[in-house]
Enzyme design. Sequence first.
Site, PDB file in Angstrom:
ATOM      1  N   PRO A  96       3.654 -21.301  15.535  1.00  0.00           N
ATOM      2  CA  PRO A  96       3.418 -22.072  14.304  1.00  0.00           C
ATOM      3  C   PRO A  96       4.506 -21.779  13.258  1.00  0.00           C
ATOM      4  CG  PRO A  96       1.400 -20.984  15.032  1.00  0.00           C
ATOM      5  CD  PRO A  96       2.513 -20.452  15.891  1.00  0.00           C
ATOM      6  N   GLY A 100       4.356 -16.697   9.210  1.00  0.00           N
ATOM      7  CA  GLY A 100       4.547 -15.255   9.352  1.00  0.00           C
ATOM      8  C   GLY A 100       4.609 -14.794  10.794  1.00  0.00           C
ATOM      9  N   LEU A 101       4.727 -15.748  11.726  1.00  0.00           N
ATOM     10  CA  LEU A 101       4.827 -15.369  13.146  1.00  0.00           C
ATOM     11  C   LEU A 101       6.286 -15.368  13.639  1.00  0.00           C
ATOM     12  CD1 LEU A 101       1.684 -17.163  14.578  1.00  0.00           C
ATOM     13  CD2 LEU A 101       2.166 -14.743  14.801  1.00  0.00           C
ATOM     14  N   GLY A 102       7.203 -15.517  12.721  1.00  0.00           N
ATOM     15  CA  GLY A 102       8.615 -15.366  13.086  1.00  0.00           C
ATOM     16  C   GLY A 102       9.217 -16.550  13.820  1.00  0.00           C
ATOM     17  N   SER A 103       8.720 -17.772  13.556  1.00  0.00           N
ATOM     18  CA  SER A 103       9.194 -18.923  14.334  1.00  0.00           C
ATOM     19  C   SER A 103      10.710 -19.137  14.197  1.00  0.00           C
ATOM     20  CB  SER A 103       8.438 -20.195  13.939  1.00  0.00           C
ATOM     21  OG  SER A 103       8.642 -20.480  12.585  1.00  0.00           O
ATOM     22  N   ALA A 106      12.659 -16.422  16.046  1.00  0.00           N
ATOM     23  CA  ALA A 106      12.567 -16.538  17.505  1.00  0.00           C
ATOM     24  C   ALA A 106      13.495 -17.642  18.010  1.00  0.00           C
ATOM     25  CB  ALA A 106      11.125 -16.803  17.917  1.00  0.00           C
ATOM     26  N   ASP A 147      12.011  -8.575  11.333  1.00  0.00           N
ATOM     27  CA  ASP A 147      11.704  -9.725  12.196  1.00  0.00           C
ATOM     28  C   ASP A 147      12.700  -9.839  13.354  1.00  0.00           C
ATOM     29  OD1 ASP A 147       9.751 -10.263  10.364  1.00  0.00           O
ATOM     30  OD2 ASP A 147      10.229 -12.394  10.159  1.00  0.00           O
TER      31      ASP A 147
HETATM   32  O1  PMV Z   1       6.655 -13.504   6.282  1.00  0.00           O
HETATM   33  P1  PMV Z   1       7.252 -12.705   7.386  1.00  0.00           P
HETATM   34  O2  PMV Z   1       6.331 -12.406   8.509  1.00  0.00           O
HETATM   35  O3  PMV Z   1       8.609 -13.148   7.826  1.00  0.00           O
HETATM   36  O4  PMV Z   1       7.455 -11.233   6.837  1.00  0.00           O
HETATM   37  C1  PMV Z   1       8.095 -10.898   5.666  1.00  0.00           C
HETATM   38  C2  PMV Z   1       8.077  -9.429   5.578  1.00  0.00           C
HETATM   39  C3  PMV Z   1       8.551  -8.882   4.249  1.00  0.00           C
HETATM   40  O5  PMV Z   1       8.436  -7.467   4.340  1.00  0.00           O
HETATM   41  C4  PMV Z   1       7.692  -9.381   3.099  1.00  0.00           C
HETATM   42  C5  PMV Z   1       9.995  -9.261   3.982  1.00  0.00           C
HETATM   43  C6  PMV Z   1      11.012  -8.572   4.891  1.00  0.00           C
HETATM   44  O6  PMV Z   1      12.165  -9.011   4.865  1.00  0.00           O
HETATM   45  O7  PMV Z   1      10.680  -7.589   5.566  1.00  0.00           O
END
Ligand code: PMV
Length: 309
Positions: A96, A100-103, A106, A147
């Site tokens: 998705p 926040g799943l790194g689409s 990836a 990520d």
């Molecule tokens: O939103 P995501 O899953 O890409 O995570 C961001 C994570 C943070 O710590 C808020 C930002 C970062 O660059 O690590």
Amino acid sequence: MTTSSAPGKIILFGEHAVVYGHPALAVPVMQVQAQVEVEAGSRPGIWLEAKQIGLQAELASLGPDNPLAAMVRGVLALQAVTSPPSLFIRISSSIPIASGLGSGTAVSVALARALSQHLGSPLNDDEVSRLAYEVEKFHHGRPSGIDNTVITFARPVFFVRGEPIEVLHPADTFTLVIADTGLPAPTREAVGDVRRLWEADKRRWERHFELIGELARQARQVIEKGDWHDLGVLMERNHSLLQELTVSCPALDALAEAARRSGALGAKLSGGGRGGNMIALVEEANAPAIAEALRKAGAVHTLITRVGV
Ligand code: PMV
């Protein structure tokens, strides 16, 4: 044709504080993947197709801030390819978007691998991770690098910005339910707001980041010992600290509460926050029922993932 894929990811502990040099834990989510195919093109140029985002374009027509174009140019530059062959690059993903799943990361990782392999000199993991980090700067501004690291290496990681990666070795597999609020996670905005808080009162927020980093260190120990009840408690504390940092939101809090009520050992938001995903630690047998309860509580979709040894 050359094909490559890369998994999604979630952050278990330490988001936001990781930007300020504190440790964080993240794990790959193997059931969702980005996939890239590269083949010889039938028309001149390098054509990119990503149907899910309605993209069908030649590289030269894409600006420097387009992350796909930036990755293709990055690979060509790294391999000193000045006159590339005609290529067709097909991008698809079951991850998705903006949750926040790194689409995006990836896709970057799979693209770097498939393209470099197709051109005859595959990049190694460090090179792939570094390029994905450079591309991520377009989305994030100042990403920590967690990520690209967890997605490239596809292993559970204990991550500290700028330090070599450490792979986590859980004592046993454990199960997480991931529940999507359906609200896009505005990571860049949340990271910017946290920076403004920190700038206004560095002493207070440094202390706060230290507490979050300490939870990540403790979480690593309990994961490596297999103390799942303790891990749930640490998730709860991390969620409270993220609420104080203003990066939760009513939808995330409601899902965390629903997870607890339906028997999760602990729950917290994951990633940048203000939307995106909530994660809950559950006993494996309860996972389907908890996922169902989360959908009833408003999650637009749920995923059950097992973090391996
Ligand atoms: O939103 P995501 O899953 O890409 O995570 C961001 C994570 C943070 O710590 C808020 C930002 C970062 O660059 O690590």
